[in-house]
Write an enzyme that holds these catalytic residues in place. Structure first.
Site, PDB file in Angstrom:
ATOM      1  N   ASP A  56       0.596   3.585   2.279  1.00 12.36           N
ATOM      2  CA  ASP A  56       0.364   4.139   3.611  1.00 12.36           C
ATOM      3  C   ASP A  56      -0.794   5.152   3.514  1.00 12.36           C
ATOM      4  O   ASP A  56      -1.835   4.808   2.964  1.00 12.36           O
ATOM      5  CB  ASP A  56       1.662   4.725   4.182  1.00 12.36           C
ATOM      6  CG  ASP A  56       1.603   4.844   5.693  1.00 12.36           C
ATOM      7  OD1 ASP A  56       0.955   3.995   6.323  1.00 12.36           O
ATOM      8  OD2 ASP A  56       2.181   5.784   6.240  1.00 12.36           O
ATOM      9  N   ASP A  69       0.864  -1.206   0.000  1.00 10.05           N
ATOM     10  CA  ASP A  69       0.000   0.000   0.000  1.00 10.05           C
ATOM     11  C   ASP A  69       0.887   1.238   0.000  1.00 10.05           C
ATOM     12  O   ASP A  69       2.098   1.138   0.195  1.00 10.05           O
ATOM     13  CB  ASP A  69      -0.873   0.018   1.264  1.00 10.05           C
ATOM     14  CG  ASP A  69      -0.031  -0.155   2.510  1.00 10.05           C
ATOM     15  OD1 ASP A  69       0.131  -1.297   2.952  1.00 10.05           O
ATOM     16  OD2 ASP A  69       0.536   0.839   3.015  1.00 10.05           O
TER      17      ASP A  69
HETATM   18  N1  LIG Z   1       1.286   1.271   5.759  1.00 15.58           N
HETATM   19  C1  LIG Z   1       1.838   0.403   6.601  1.00 15.58           C
HETATM   20  N2  LIG Z   1       2.363   0.834   7.772  1.00 15.58           N
HETATM   21  C2  LIG Z   1       2.944  -0.053   8.612  1.00 15.58           C
HETATM   22  N3  LIG Z   1       3.034  -1.375   8.376  1.00 15.58           N
HETATM   23  C3  LIG Z   1       2.523  -1.833   7.229  1.00 15.58           C
HETATM   24  N4  LIG Z   1       2.468  -3.069   6.717  1.00 15.58           N
HETATM   25  C4  LIG Z   1       1.847  -2.985   5.531  1.00 15.58           C
HETATM   26  N5  LIG Z   1       1.486  -1.721   5.250  1.00 15.58           N
HETATM   27  C5  LIG Z   1       1.900  -0.975   6.292  1.00 15.58           C
END
Ligand SMILES: Nc1ncnc2[nH]cnc12
Ligand SMILES: CSC[C@H]1O[C@H](OP(=O)(O)O)[C@H](O)[C@@H]1O
Length: 310
Positions: A231, A229
């Protein structure tokens, strides 16, 4: 240089691959002669039973391998609830010399799209209140951590990933700075922007204290990160959610498994050409005569082979 004790698993010089599975990777396939091993450790309970077996290889004799899902079967442990010391101690008991962490991470940079693979070379610690050392209680040691991942092992992981990723459409990033946050809530937008301004490339919740403890246990450690992703900083993408992470990981888990198999093909069966880190040489500052007997016993597997002469 101080030599490891002849009874230490590392003194046998056999290379044993450990894999610690993260979100989406709860089992390892292709393992033969499989045994499930439940262990006690002086540091607490590992996340579950270890799967111990052999990985068959076209390139030579089978490689001994050990698997553990870090969040437990059914993903029951928060990143901050995992007993990282127990997990690493268990891998050490089982003779693991090289440990690969599979981890789902958020991307902090536009060019690292979901599905891309990253082999980080640096870490920034944003965890809180996690026990990050085997030492203490009368025994003080300070390991070097300037380069938190094992260089030789990282290189082989990167080559294996390049081989597998090269066959598909996704990209591989051969280095990157990984921010490790406490969680379990994901970051705020301001935090996400702050980490980007610090030069963070990806963000996860588990590589610390795992990497520090592996180093203290003299186990070579590297992370195979899959970006799931953007974030929450990316204007045009959806904010991170567990559903999005799991969807990407389910689509990518076969690729992660292929990378592990490709890595196994490339690993030597002994540590002669890919040594484990002698991280405790020059790290202990306590006078061995002053280490309390109970602490000495608790640390036996970790540092006993350096103390036996005293
Ligand atoms: N955006 C994110 N922040 C922290 N850990 C993650 N693991 C997968 N996506 C994440
Ligand atoms: C399920 S999203 C957040 C979760 O995923 C990552 O886990 P792992 O590193 O074990 O793959 C991240 O670190 C969080 O624990």
């Amino acid at each position: 240089m101080i030599k490891p004790h002849p009874a230490s698993p590392q003194a046998r010089d056999e290379l044993v691959l450990g894999v610690v599975g993260g979100s989406g990777l709860y089992a390892m396939d292709k393992l033969e002669d499989v045994e499930r091993v439940s262990l006690e450790t002086p540091f607490g309970e590992p996340s579950g039973a270890y799967t111990v077996g052999k990985l068959p290889r076209q390139s030579g004799p089978p490689l001994r391998a050990v698997f553990l899902p870090r969040h437990g079967v059914g993903h029951i442990l928060l990143p901050g609830e995992i007993d990282y010391r127990a997990n690493i101690h268990g891998f050490k008991q089982l003779g693991v010399t090289h440990l690969l962490s599979a981890s789902a991470v958020g991307s902090l940079q536009a060019e690292i799209a979901p599905g891309h693979v990253v082999v980080p070379d640096q870490l920034i610690d944003r965890t809180k209140n996690r026990t990050s050392s085997f030492f203490g209680s009368g025994c003080v040691a300070h390991i070097q951590f300037g380069d938190p991942f094992d260089a030789g092992f990282r290189e082989l992981v990167t080559k294996a990933a390049a081989e597998v990723v090269g066959r598909g459409e996704q990209r591989l990033h051969r280095k990157g700075t990984m921010v490790v946050m406490e969680g379990p809530a994901f970051s705020t937008r301001a935090e996400s922007e702050l980490y980007r301004s610090w030069g963070g490339d990806v963000i996860g919740m588990t590589a610390l204290p795992e990497a520090k403890l592996a180093r203290e246990a003299e186990i070579a450690y590297a992370v195979l990160a899959t970006s799931t992703d953007y974030d929450c900083w990316h204007q045009s993408e959806e904010e991170v959610s567990v559903d999005a992470v799991i969807a990407i990981m389910q689509a990518n888990v076969a690729r992660v498994r292929s990378i592990v198999l490709e890595l196994a093909e490339r690993l030597p069966t002994t540590c002669e050409h890919l040594p484990w880190p002698r991280a405790l040489v020059g790290a202990l500052i306590t006078d061995p005569a002053k280490i309390p007997a109970v602490t000495r016993e608790r640390l036996d597997l970790i540092i006993g082979h350096y103390l036996d002469a005293h």
